[in-house]
Design an enzyme around this catalytic site. Structure first.
Site: not given
Ligand code: BGC
Length: 758
Positions: A274
């Site tokens: 993530d």
């Molecule tokens: C989120 C993800 C997301 C990523 C990219 C993160 O903060 O938890 O679900 O895909 O950001 O935007």
């Protein structure tokens, strides 16, 4: 087959032959008979890896910035032209393509589908495929290689700010739906993601909270949607979560990423982190099985939000030092390339900058919204003979629509799951800088899809008025003078924070987006209206102190860009509602196993064990407001003649007759639950299968539902395997988890340990 494929096959074949101890010169190398697409992809990928320099390999395992590169979006990894490896573009796509570049949202016309919890409420695997396919098409049209939709963490805590992004509380429902969504996207030559692996169940302290879960609960609940979705959907990407699982960061968790995901489940795709704060250490992450760092950076000093990263120079140094083996780096690259080859992206990368077919998107979004709305309550008003819904356009004369900005649009959730609104937000934020406890609360987005306009179009001969809801007394007076009052209730949630309560927010709970007390408004309208209908736009369950005084409640979720029209279609019966709840609606927040979300205690102990979701309410004898699986129709259904059979391997077949006993066509989601033998120590029942059946009025059909042996198994913590316990199983089939008319059948089974399969 392209020239590049042929060459790679030859190369791979030559490599194989020499590995087997030399080639036979009498046979040409072209006699290779490898046709299995997975094997072909693996061989081509390893041939490419063999030609890459260390720097090229490092280049492929980390993003170089968020919202950077030619397309913007969540991530960008430049390709390697000399090897024919294209650039790799990644965008968030929970509900539609989220394209932003250098901090500016791109209004690319992407379709905002209804939220993922809505999709789960459809219980429709074909719809899930179409949903994934629609988003996949749009991702590819713009030029993206990978989409980041696919959230499937279970709804353990309904106040979690991301419930709208997930698929509900049941692992089997969520698992099969996410598998179909994944296939839909990947069939469009776009890499699909399943996330956030694992047990990322609340937003409070999301980078540091530690989900503490015993092995059996983890396997039977939190990991199961991933297991089903990954084995069946074969996504190219699994995103590991921010949180710790049993004391170890998910993205550095060997048990999770290597032992379970890659070894036991046989997962062939890549694991991606993530976006920031998911990693604390290069060696730990790489050796645990992480394959790509996202929110990455060009030099490891400052990635997303300026947070240092780990998979650029630091990984190169670890390879040089031998603390991360080169074979691990090769495997990271191999996993990415084999998916690109397998899905056809390597040979046919998406051209950049296509134009989205918005009309086609609208059709898909409307179909999804119509299938997902859940009619929770539909009572017959005093002095009439039919339920309050559907509305009859031929006879109705005066309609008042109240609140929820229903004059201009429909709400959606915030954070990375947002699909930016075509043509901007329908509602101006009341207070963009509003804070609660020092945190900015954030502005909701409303799509320009007006329920009021759609209602007017449905009832051209009626007088339709709108009141904004800020004056409850005026609304009550208008309701008294109308044939029907339709009140809209909205509850905004977003990534990054949890809800304080499931109660519809007022100006205190959500100062940026609400100006009045929604519960008081609904109660006032209900007290005076001849017919009162509440339409909810929410991402999770809503508590309803007024439920006994309103006639009808329609849960529309966040219904997407065609939400206004879809709501009107359901209200007027053009569409007969068929959605069923994928989460339990409790009477009170504190009916949930976790009474409150602690802001200070980082250890989130899943002390309810297996008793999560409806399993909790069943085991504790707590009556929910609306049970899991509940949803009404404008027609009625009768079940009869249930027979069940379990074969020697533990596979169940259930057959029964379903009849539409009402006057209009409709679809029923027939649900099968199993109660395991008492000695197994399981909650009272679990969903094991379902089928959505469309029936004309008066028609009946024989329905057969199969469930594989895994659905009857428990996780044996001694064997570390799935095992079907011996004893008598009870099966019920009905229209919800608490259908008083459900049919029951008993079936003995001798017990069986299931092999670990991929
Ligand atoms: C989120 C993800 C997301 C990523 C990219 C993160 O903060 O938890 O679900 O895909 O950001 O935007």
């Amino acid at each position: 087959m392209t020239t590049r494929t042929t060459l790679a096959l030859l190369f791979a074949a030559a490599g194989l032959l020499s590995a087997c101890g030399g080639s036979d010169d009498s046979k040409p190398a072209t006699t290779t008979t490898v046709t299995d697409p997975d094997t072909v992809a693996d061989q081509r990928a390893s041939a490419l890896v063999a030609q890459m320099t260390l720097d090229e390999k490092i280049q492929l395992v980390h993003g170089v910035g968020t919202q950077t590169g030619p397309l913007g979006g969540a991530g960008y990894i430049p390709g390697i032209p000399r090897l024919g490896i294209p650039d790799y573009y990644t965008a968030d796509s929970a509900t539609g393509v989220y394209q932003a570049k250098n901090g500016v949202t791109v209004d690319n016309g992407a379709t905002a589908m209804p939220s993922n919890i809505a999709l789960a409420a459809s219980w429709d695997t074909q719809l899930a495929y179409n949903y994934g396919s629609q988003i996949g098409k749009e991702l590819r049209t713009i030029g993206y290689t990978e989409g980041l939709g696919g959230g499937v963490d279970l709804a353990r805590e309904l106040r979690n700010g991301r419930i709208f992004e997930y698929m509900g509380e049941d692992p089997v429902l969520a698992g099969y739906l996410i598998a179909s969504r994944t296939t839909g996207t990947q069939d469009q030559k776009v890499v699909a993601t399943i996330k956030h692996f694992a047990a990322n169940d609340q937003e409070t302290n999301r980078f540091t909270s530690n989900s503490i879960i015993d092995e059996r609960t983890l396997r039977e609940l939190q990991l199961l949607p991933f297991e089903i979705g990954i084995k069946q959907g074969k996504p190219g990407n699994v995103m590991c979560a921010y949180n710790l699982l049993n004391g170890i960061k998910s993205c550095e968790n060997t048990y999770l990423l290597t032992d379970v995901l890659k070894t036991e489940w046989g997962y062939q795709g890549k694991v991606q982190s993530d976006w920031f704060m998911a990693l604390t250490d290069t060696v730990r992450g790489a050796n645990a099985g992480l394959d790509e760092e996202e929110g990455g950076s060009t030099d490891d000093s400052a990635g997303f939000y300026g947070v240092p990263t780990f998979f650029n120079q630091k990984l190169k140094a670890a390879i040089a030092a031998g603390t991360v083996p080169l074979s691990r780096l090769n495997d990271m690259v191999q996993r990415k390339l084999r998916t690109m080859i397998r899905l056809g992206i390597m040979d046919s990368p998406a051209p950049l900058g296509g134009t989205i077919d918005q009309a086609a998107g609208d059709v898909a979004a409307k179909a999804a919204a119509e299938q997902s709305m859940v009619l929770l309550k539909n009572a017959t008003p005093t002095g009439t003979t039919t339920p309050a819904l559907p509305l009859n356009a031929a006879t109705i004369q005066r309609i008042v629509v109240i609140g929820g900005h229903a004059d201009v649009g429909v709400m959606t959730g915030g954070g990375s799951a947002l699909t930016p609104p075509r043509g901007g937000n329908a509602v101006t934020c009341l207070n963009p800088t509003a804070t609660i406890g020092g945190q900015v609360t954030g502005c909701a987005t409303w799509y320009k899809s007006s329920p009021l306009d759609a209602i007017k179009a449905k009832a051209p001969n009626a007088t339709v008025t709108y009141l904004d809801g800020s004056d409850a007394a005026a609304a009550a007076t208008a309701a008294a003078n109308a044939d029907v009052a339709i009140v809209f209730g909205t509850q905004w949630e977003t990534e990054g924070g949890d809800l304080a309560s499931l109660s519809l927010p007022d100006a205190v709970a959500d100062p940026a987006n609400q100006s009045y007390d929604q519960n008081a408004l609904i109660a006032a309208v209900a007290a005076s209206a001849k017919r009162s209908v509440v339409v909810l736009e929410s991402g999770t369950a809503v508590t309803m102190p007024w439920v006994n005084s309103v006639h009808s409640v329609l849960e529309a979720w966040y219904p997407g860009i065609q939400g206004g029209a879809a709501i009107a279609d359901v209200l007027f019966g053009t569409v007969n509602p068929s959605g069923k709840l994928p989460i339990t609606f409790p009477v009170n927040d504190t009916d949930q196993p976790q009474k409150a979300i602690s802001s200070t205690d980082l250890n989130v102990v899943y002390s309810e064990g297996l008793n999560m979701g409806y399993r909790w309410y069943d085991s504790q004898n707590i009556t929910p407001l609306f049970p899991f699986g509940h949803g009404l129709s404008y027609t009625s259904f009768a079940y009869s003649g249930l027979t069940t059979a379990v074969d020697a391997n533990g596979n169940l077949t259930a057959s029964f007759t379903l009849k539409n006993t009402g006057l209009v066509a409709g679809a029923e989601v027939a649900q099968i639950y199993a109660a395991l033998p008492a000695a197994a120590g399981e909650p009272p029942q679990r969903l094991i299968g379902w089928q959505k059946v469309q029936l004309a009025p008066g028609a009946s059909t024989k329905v057969t539902v199969s469930a594989t042996a895994e659905r009857l198994a428990i996780w044996d913590i001694t064997l570390h395997q799935w095992r079907i316990p011996a004893g008598t199983f009870s099966f019920t089939v009905g229209g919800s988890s608490r259908d008083p008319l459900a049919l029951a059948s008993k079936q003995p089974f001798a017990g069986k340990v299931l092999a670990l399969t991929h």
